[in-house]
Design a protein around this motif. Structure first.
Motif, PDB file in Angstrom:
ATOM      1  N   ASN A  62       7.468 -16.498  34.669  1.00 52.62           N
ATOM      2  CA  ASN A  62       6.420 -16.191  35.632  1.00 52.62           C
ATOM      3  C   ASN A  62       6.450 -17.217  36.765  1.00 52.62           C
ATOM      4  N   PRO A  63       6.783 -16.798  37.994  1.00 51.51           N
ATOM      5  CA  PRO A  63       6.873 -17.769  39.100  1.00 51.51           C
ATOM      6  C   PRO A  63       5.530 -18.401  39.424  1.00 51.51           C
ATOM      7  N   HIS A  64       4.434 -17.671  39.138  1.00 52.45           N
ATOM      8  CA  HIS A  64       3.106 -18.229  39.420  1.00 52.45           C
ATOM      9  C   HIS A  64       2.865 -19.500  38.610  1.00 52.45           C
ATOM     10  N   PHE A  65       3.343 -19.503  37.359  1.00 50.30           N
ATOM     11  CA  PHE A  65       3.176 -20.695  36.528  1.00 50.30           C
ATOM     12  C   PHE A  65       3.902 -21.883  37.142  1.00 50.30           C
ATOM     13  N   LEU A  66       5.124 -21.647  37.631  1.00 51.73           N
ATOM     14  CA  LEU A  66       5.894 -22.732  38.230  1.00 51.73           C
ATOM     15  C   LEU A  66       5.191 -23.281  39.466  1.00 51.73           C
ATOM     16  N   PHE A  67       4.755 -22.376  40.343  1.00 50.81           N
ATOM     17  CA  PHE A  67       4.082 -22.820  41.566  1.00 50.81           C
ATOM     18  C   PHE A  67       2.772 -23.535  41.244  1.00 50.81           C
ATOM     19  N   ASN A  68       2.018 -22.989  40.302  1.00 55.18           N
ATOM     20  CA  ASN A  68       0.740 -23.600  39.943  1.00 55.18           C
ATOM     21  C   ASN A  68       0.945 -24.970  39.304  1.00 55.18           C
ATOM     22  N   SER A  69       2.012 -25.101  38.507  1.00 62.67           N
ATOM     23  CA  SER A  69       2.307 -26.395  37.885  1.00 62.67           C
ATOM     24  C   SER A  69       2.664 -27.433  38.934  1.00 62.67           C
ATOM     25  N   LEU A  70       3.450 -27.031  39.920  1.00 66.18           N
ATOM     26  CA  LEU A  70       3.780 -27.948  41.011  1.00 66.18           C
ATOM     27  C   LEU A  70       2.525 -28.324  41.794  1.00 66.18           C
ATOM     28  N   ASN A  71       1.636 -27.357  41.972  1.00 65.60           N
ATOM     29  CA  ASN A  71       0.366 -27.653  42.643  1.00 65.60           C
ATOM     30  C   ASN A  71      -0.472 -28.633  41.824  1.00 65.60           C
ATOM     31  N   SER A  72      -0.410 -28.509  40.504  1.00 66.32           N
ATOM     32  CA  SER A  72      -1.151 -29.431  39.637  1.00 66.32           C
ATOM     33  C   SER A  72      -0.628 -30.855  39.789  1.00 66.32           C
ATOM     34  N   ILE A  73       0.691 -30.990  39.876  1.00 65.47           N
ATOM     35  CA  ILE A  73       1.292 -32.311  40.080  1.00 65.47           C
ATOM     36  C   ILE A  73       0.819 -32.893  41.416  1.00 65.47           C
ATOM     37  N   GLN A  74       0.819 -32.049  42.458  1.00 67.74           N
ATOM     38  CA  GLN A  74       0.341 -32.499  43.763  1.00 67.74           C
ATOM     39  C   GLN A  74      -1.135 -32.898  43.698  1.00 67.74           C
ATOM     40  N   TYR A  75      -1.907 -32.154  42.903  1.00 70.86           N
ATOM     41  CA  TYR A  75      -3.333 -32.458  42.760  1.00 70.86           C
ATOM     42  C   TYR A  75      -3.532 -33.841  42.142  1.00 70.86           C
ATOM     43  N   PHE A  76      -2.782 -34.150  41.068  1.00 64.46           N
ATOM     44  CA  PHE A  76      -2.897 -35.466  40.429  1.00 64.46           C
ATOM     45  C   PHE A  76      -2.484 -36.578  41.391  1.00 64.46           C
ATOM     46  N   ILE A  77      -1.423 -36.306  42.171  1.00 61.55           N
ATOM     47  CA  ILE A  77      -0.948 -37.314  43.121  1.00 61.55           C
ATOM     48  C   ILE A  77      -1.985 -37.540  44.220  1.00 61.55           C
ATOM     49  N   ALA A  78      -2.548 -36.437  44.741  1.00 67.57           N
ATOM     50  CA  ALA A  78      -3.562 -36.549  45.803  1.00 67.57           C
ATOM     51  C   ALA A  78      -4.807 -37.275  45.306  1.00 67.57           C
ATOM     52  N   ARG A  79      -5.099 -37.129  44.026  1.00 65.19           N
ATOM     53  CA  ARG A  79      -6.262 -37.794  43.436  1.00 65.19           C
ATOM     54  C   ARG A  79      -5.947 -39.242  43.089  1.00 65.19           C
ATOM     55  N   ASP A  99      -4.102 -40.239  40.771  1.00 71.74           N
ATOM     56  CA  ASP A  99      -4.089 -40.413  39.316  1.00 71.74           C
ATOM     57  C   ASP A  99      -2.627 -40.484  38.882  1.00 71.74           C
ATOM     58  N   ARG A 100      -2.053 -41.660  39.055  1.00 72.09           N
ATOM     59  CA  ARG A 100      -0.624 -41.832  38.811  1.00 72.09           C
ATOM     60  C   ARG A 100      -0.265 -41.566  37.353  1.00 72.09           C
ATOM     61  N   LYS A 101      -1.095 -42.009  36.430  1.00 69.51           N
ATOM     62  CA  LYS A 101      -0.813 -41.850  35.007  1.00 69.51           C
ATOM     63  C   LYS A 101      -0.748 -40.370  34.617  1.00 69.51           C
ATOM     64  N   GLU A 102      -1.752 -39.596  35.044  1.00 70.66           N
ATOM     65  CA  GLU A 102      -1.776 -38.163  34.726  1.00 70.66           C
ATOM     66  C   GLU A 102      -0.629 -37.429  35.409  1.00 70.66           C
ATOM     67  N   ALA A 103      -0.320 -37.832  36.639  1.00 65.36           N
ATOM     68  CA  ALA A 103       0.765 -37.186  37.379  1.00 65.36           C
ATOM     69  C   ALA A 103       2.097 -37.398  36.672  1.00 65.36           C
ATOM     70  N   LEU A 104       2.340 -38.627  36.215  1.00 67.28           N
ATOM     71  CA  LEU A 104       3.597 -38.917  35.521  1.00 67.28           C
ATOM     72  C   LEU A 104       3.671 -38.207  34.175  1.00 67.28           C
ATOM     73  N   LEU A 105       2.544 -38.195  33.429  1.00 67.74           N
ATOM     74  CA  LEU A 105       2.523 -37.533  32.124  1.00 67.74           C
ATOM     75  C   LEU A 105       2.759 -36.029  32.282  1.00 67.74           C
ATOM     76  N   TYR A 106       2.050 -35.421  33.230  1.00 74.45           N
ATOM     77  CA  TYR A 106       2.198 -33.974  33.443  1.00 74.45           C
ATOM     78  C   TYR A 106       3.620 -33.649  33.892  1.00 74.45           C
TER      79      TYR A 106
END
Length: 272
Positions: free
Chosen positions: A70-87, A89-96
């Protein structure tokens, strides 16, 4: 005397001609049978090669379908990484990111296999649901259980086959309830009577109601029997002696509302 010798000679010549003619006919018939036999063997070889090619084509089709994601999952996951970075939250971004990369490695690794173990399939589901749980905080909880892990160890299943059922349970069922209710998603693997039985249960919106809602929005369900899952089962079951089967059940529960249950039955061993 001359006349007798002439008649005798003519008879010998006639017999010789008959024998030669019979020999030619016999030899011709023998050659014809030999050619027919060679032709039959060649046709059988061509048929065998044709069936082998068809089988290879079906294997390629199955591998292509099981590698589709599902391409939506891939795009949403990348958006989640960007969200952690924008916040910040380095630890959560690296773990995710690490978990996301690990999951994708397994998808690529297993997409070239015709089957994997039930334990490997269960492990991928846990990886996937952990990632989705990070994206939808406090929206749902999940459990992936292997009953009698010793018996399950050698059980075989086409890779990512259960994934389609889990995606439907999550997106059609659990996440369709709204944010006020907490979803529950259970996946159970068990071997019974030479069959691997996988049950995917959720407490979300009733499946048919959810599908009708999606259709009203013009959204096509690409995961279930009308999508990738159905195509993969059709390819596998076309020549399989024992078929892979999927059944759906909906039952009322006083505690959680509707409960959707998808049951996947995979014969063991998977390939005879």
């Amino acid at each position: 005397m001359l006349s007798f010798n002439s008649s005798y000679l003519n008879t010998l010549i006639s017999c010789a001609i008959i024998f030669i003619f019979a020999g030619v006919i016999y030899n011709s018939d023998r050659i014809k049978k030999k050619l027919n036999s060679q032709l039959q063997q060649r046709n059988e070889l061509i048929d065998a090669q044709k069936k082998k090619i068809e089988g290879m084509n079906e294997q390629v089709k199955m591998k292509i379908l099981q590698s589709k994601f599902n391409p939506h999952f891939l795009f949403n996951s990348l958006n989640s990484i960007q969200y952690f970075i924008a916040r910040n939250d380095r630890k959560e971004a690296l773990l995710y990111t690490a978990r996301f990369a690990g999951f994708l490695r397994n998808v690529l690794r297993y997409s070239d296999e015709l089957f994997i173990t039930a334990e490997q399939e269960a492990g991928m589901l846990e990886q996937y649901l952990w990632l989705e749980q990070c994206r939808y905080l406090n929206r749902f909880e999940f459990k992936v259980k292997l009953i009698e892990a010793g018996r399950i160890h050698n059980a075989e299943v086409p890779p990512m086959l259960v994934h389609s059922l889990v995606v439907d349970a999550l997106y059609l069922g659990v996440l369709n309830m709204g944010e006020t209710k907490k979803g529950v998603l259970d996946i159970v693997f068990e071997v019974l009577n030479n069959e691997l039985i996988i049950k995917v249960t959720d407490n979300g919106l009733e499946r048919q109601q959810a599908l009708a809602r999606e259709q009203a929005k013009g959204i096509e369900n690409i995961n279930g029997l009308a999508g990738i899952l159905g195509k993969r089962l059709e390819l596998f079951n076309r020549k399989a002696v024992k078929k892979i089967e999927v059944t759906y059940k909906t039952k009322a529960s006083t505690n959680t509302g509707f409960v959707n249950e998808a049951i996947l039955v995979v014969p063991q061993p998977l390939f005879n």
